[in-house]
Scaffold this active site. Structure first.
Site, short mmCIF file in Angstrom:
data_model
loop_
_atom_site.label_atom_id
_atom_site.label_comp_id
_atom_site.label_asym_id
_atom_site.label_seq_id
_atom_site.Cartn_x
_atom_site.Cartn_y
_atom_site.Cartn_z
N GLU B 49 -3.96 71.36 31.69
CA GLU B 49 -4.31 72.50 32.54
C GLU B 49 -4.22 73.76 31.71
O GLU B 49 -3.26 73.95 30.96
CB GLU B 49 -3.30 72.64 33.69
N ASP B 60 3.38 81.76 41.52
CA ASP B 60 4.10 81.37 40.31
C ASP B 60 5.47 82.01 40.21
O ASP B 60 5.68 83.15 40.63
CB ASP B 60 3.27 81.72 39.08
#
Lengths: 404, 278
Positions: B49, B60
């Site tokens: 990724e 995040d």
């Protein structure tokens, strides 16, 4: 709730939370189930007359509503044109319009059985209002505030602590309002079962923009009736300052279908072409941030830019999605006022009306001072005086070169 | 069959789960990202990724937030990230690459242009964190037209009733966010996975990868027992962030340390026999 009128501008958002091309629910799947739960709880509350009754009770007895409509006679004479009225939401408990929304949302949180409250704050006004209602209902409360803002808004930090809130300084990003909002959302996602996030402005994922607007519409609904009582008619112009835009949409929404010219005033900071402003509509372009599609300050690569305004309450790189829609369809005119113009209006208000305004409505007043002289004395301007200036005296003193 | 489907088919025949590693593009600079991409593929990453930096990464945790800031200081742009992919593809045509990012930089670049350029560069799938199913019509046609997989996040809060809605237009694999929270913070237990993964299996035939909080070889091995892939991101970024020099640069030795971690993760997962069949 009123029955929807066909072709009314007051029927939005649609079932996807859209105001035309704006709004929506741009959140991670981790948040999506919460957003949907909130939406259905809010829809149910809206339909329940007991919820409205409870809201009205706290508005009247705790917040001190209705707030007065004040004919600013000396200011009117000084500017020599249109009659100027202030909607005095600075007289609310906690000193600004923010409390209207906080009462609404905490009543919803209680209805949903949530036991912990979180919020973001910039200048600290929404944080103080949230800490206030959390104390009122005995719920633990965490306020996310940019570390930079914690430093420059110490009195409000202390107020929140007195009210029992935990204030978490946010150091990510530029450590201001948008970063505080990011961290509040991160907290929410990690504490989904028990936590209610009280967003302070008419932005964020659906249903927040509609919900905050509905709670703040108490401003415009009252002002509309008060204008008719005072003058037998509606104003020619209604005007309010815009950061995220909750006080403005609260004033405007009940008048969207009326023949009233509506003007929103953004913060032009050090000038629209200085690169240091918070004028998302004047200088931004559409994008997605904090769960909604709206006008944003961003660079050519879609990275979000920092906003600047002398008023910490206007210092946000986005704007509520309904304003973006009203801008694009031309129903509301959006203008911008610089830090210096706002400071001048701040002093004008103190000197002519004996009212120390917050720097946010001082932006609206600066625009009133621009347009009132050219209007006919038979015309009326209604301005939302959405907050008082106690919190701003240190900032103003610094800019005026005064030692406190 | 695209690279993602081909990879999962091959892993199934080898009876093991995919190690999915993560590189934040341009963290702290382009050369480091290029070295990590090539090195991870060589040291046992089955899928990689690539994080597309954004100023406001709401889902995040602190590790990826800081990685994103370093990357933006290091000159990250959407076009630059696609350039990294093109460079990787000159030497590797098999390891699938998945771009993971937020919507606004993609909107700014233009959805049609972005999906076309990504596919052209050699990207296989997209994870757009703040594009839930309800808003997917914004991108879906362009994603499909360019042969890209649209990989969806599924969370513990995603109800059984909602699962089919979320998975409806998914392809490639399902990214299971194994904890309620943000990336790199908590870790799901074996018991959590034993409870949660069958719930997903009942709703999809796609491979299931588990992420958010998988940090060590031991944890990756536990995930391999239950799911088809384990995503390790924050732990690798933490390793690198802790070793950056005074100028914020990554030395060759530091990159080698990160790649040793990748090799250790790959080894632990290969030791673990996968008994759950999709």
């Amino acid at each position: 709730m009123n029955k929807p009128i066909p072709n009314s501008l007051r029927n939005l958002p649609d079932e996807r939370g859209r105001f035309g091309a704006f709004g929506g629910r741009f959140v991670a799947e981790t948040l999506m189930p919460l957003i949907l739960e909130l939406e259905s709880a809010y829809e149910e509350a809206k339909r329940d007359p007991a919820f409205q009754t409870e809201f009205d009770y706290y508005m009247k007895h705790y917040v001190g509503r209705p707030s007065p409509l004040w004919f600013a006679e000396r200011l009117t004479r000084k500017l020599g044109g249109a009659k100027i009225y202030f909607k005095r939401d600075e007289l609310n408990h906690t000193g600004a319009h923010k409390i209207n929304n906080c009462i609404g949302q905490i009543l919803l949180a209680r209805r949903m059985g949530k036991t912990r409250i979180i919020a973001e704050t910039g200048a600290g006004q929404h944080g103080v209002a949230t800490a206030t209602v959390a104390a009122l209902f005995g719920l633990p409360c965490v306020i996310y505030m940019g570390a930079v803002d914690v430093e420059r808004q110490q009195p409000n930090v202390f107020r929140m602590k007195l009210l029992g809130a935990e204030v978490v300084p946010v150091t990510s990003g530029a450590a201001t309002l948008k970063d505080a909002m990011n961290d509040a959302m991160r907290d929410w996602v990690a504490n989904v079962r028990d936590t209610f996030y009280i967003i302070g402005t008419a932005a964020g994922p659906h249903p927040y923009p509609a919900m905050v607007r509905d709670f703040q519409s108490v401003i415009g609904t009252e002002a509309r009736a008060q204008m008719i009582e005072a003058e037998g008619r509606l104003p020619d112009v209604a005007i309010a300052a815009i950061g995220g835009g909750s006080n403005a949409i609260g004033l405007f929404h009940p008048m969207l279908d009326d023949a009233v010219k509506l003007i929103g005033v953004e913060a032009a900071g050090r000038g629209l072409d200085s690169g240091e402003h918070a004028a998302s509509l004047s200088r931004g372009r559409p994008g997605v941030l904090h769960g909604n599609r709206t006008y944003l300050l961003q660079d050519a690569d879609g990275q979000i830019l920092e906003a600047h305004s002398i008023s910490a309450g206007l210092d946000y790189p986005g704007i509520g999605p309904e304003h973006s829609h009203l801008h694009d369809i031309g129903r509301v005119e959006y203008v911008a006022v610089t830090d210096d113009e706002a400071l001048e209006a701040f002093q004008l208000c103190c000197a002519t009306e004996g009212i120390i305004p917050a720097l946010e409505p001082a932006h609206a007043l600066a625009h009133v001072a621009k347009i009132a002289p050219a209007m006919d004395p038979s015309q009326i301007i209604l301005m939302n005086l959405c907050g008082r200036g106690d919190k701003d005296i240190f900032t103003v003193a610094k800019h005026l070169g005064a030692q406190l | 069959m695209n690279r993602i489907a081909a990879t999962f088919a091959r892993l199934k025949s080898e009876d093991r789960a995919a190690l999915i590693t993560f590189v934040e593009a341009f963290d702290p600079d382009r050369a480091t990202s290029a070295a990590l991409l090539a090195g991870m593929a060589a040291r046992g990453a089955d899928i990689i990724e690539i994080g597309m930096p954004f100023t406001d990464p709401m889902a995040d945790g602190p590790t990826i937030q800081q990685a994103g800031r370093r990357a933006l200081s290091g000159g990250a742009t959407v076009a630059g990230t696609l350039g990294l992919v093109r460079e990787f593809r000159t030497t590797n045509d098999t390891v699938p690459l998945v771009l993971m990012g937020y919507l606004n930089p993609i909107l700014s670049y233009g959805v049609a242009r972005f999906t076309a350029d990504a596919a052209g560069a050699g990207v296989d799938g997209l994870i757009v964190v703040d594009l839930p199913t309800e808003e997917t019509d914004l991108m879906l046609a362009d994603v499909r037209a360019n042969g890209l997989d649209l990989i969806r996040l599924v969370a513990p809060t995603t109800s059984d009733a909602r699962l089919p809605v979320v998975l409806n237009d998914s392809s490639g694999f399902v990214y299971y966010v194994s904890i309620t929270g943000i990336t790199g913070t908590r870790t799901a237990s074996a018991a959590d996975l034993a409870r949660d993964i069958p719930r997903l299996r009942a709703a999809t035939t796609l491979p299931i990868a588990v992420g958010f909080g998988v940090r060590t070889p031991e944890q990756a091995a536990i995930v391999a027992r239950h799911a088809d892939g384990a995503v390790v991101a924050s732990a690798l970024i933490d390793r690198m962030a802790a070793g950056l020099d005074d100028q914020g640069k990554a030395s060759a030795a530091l990159i080698a340390t990160v790649l040793d971690d990748v090799a250790a993760l790959a080894a632990a997962m290969r030791r673990e026999r996968v008994t759950v069949l999709a």
